[in-house]
Scaffold this active site. Structure first.
Site, PDB file in Angstrom:
ATOM      1  N   ASP A 117       0.853  -1.191   0.000  1.00 55.27           N
ATOM      2  CA  ASP A 117       0.000   0.000   0.000  1.00 55.27           C
ATOM      3  C   ASP A 117       0.887   1.238   0.000  1.00 55.27           C
ATOM      4  O   ASP A 117       1.938   1.250   0.642  1.00 55.27           O
ATOM      5  CB  ASP A 117      -0.911   0.014   1.229  1.00 55.27           C
ATOM      6  N   ASP A 131      -6.941  -1.085  -5.097  1.00 61.37           N
ATOM      7  CA  ASP A 131      -8.098  -0.619  -4.325  1.00 61.37           C
ATOM      8  C   ASP A 131      -8.895   0.422  -5.113  1.00 61.37           C
ATOM      9  O   ASP A 131     -10.127   0.440  -5.060  1.00 61.37           O
ATOM     10  CB  ASP A 131      -7.652  -0.023  -2.993  1.00 61.37           C
TER      11      ASP A 131
END
Length: 153
Positions: A117, A131
């Protein structure tokens, strides 16, 4: 129509995985690089859990659930005959697959891998390009459903 969904999924996986390679090569873990003040920044982290780092101790279960969701998205993509639905489902499929790849191929090992991330949204959470694809695909699904557009006209 199905082909468009799978092409969108492959493009999403490629963009996601390349963006993660870039993030790991360009960012130091935990170091924050503001883009829009504190609202949007780049900050590398490794997430063992699900969204918002929930379930960090249940990584194998999250991997199984994510793989199952990805297979369901692949099946829906196969079944649709609608161009906009194929695109939206392809985005969900590609984003889900991008994160499943991390869970299967990254340390600390298969089904326990941590997701890369690096997009920090204020102090709310840190996500990645996969995402964004999942969210965009889901948003489009909601719009299509409210418009009454069937998946199989």
């Amino acid at each position: 129509m199905t082909l468009l969904g799978y092409v969108a999924a492959l493009a999403a996986v490629a963009i996601d995985q390349l963006s993660k390679v870039w993030a790991e090569a360009s960012l130091a873990v935990g170091e924050r690089h503001p883009l829009l003040g504190d609202m949007l920044a780049m900050q590398l982290t490794y997430n063992p859990g699900a969204a918002f780092s929930l379930g960090a101790s249940a990584t194998p279960l999250i991997t199984v659930l994510a793989a199952g969701g990805t297979m369901f998205a692949a099946w829906l993509t196969w079944r649709t005959t609608s161009l906009p639905w194929a695109l939206s489902l392809g985005l969900i499929l590609g984003g889900g697959l991008g994160n499943v790849i991390d869970r299967l191929a990254r340390p600390p090992g298969p089904a326990r891998g941590h997701v890369v991330d690096f997009i920090a949204y204020a102090d709310w959470f840190i996500g990645n390009v996969a995402d964004v694809f999942v969210f965009g695909g889901l948003a489009l699904c909601i719009v299509l459903a409210f418009m009454g557009r069937p998946m199989r006209p």
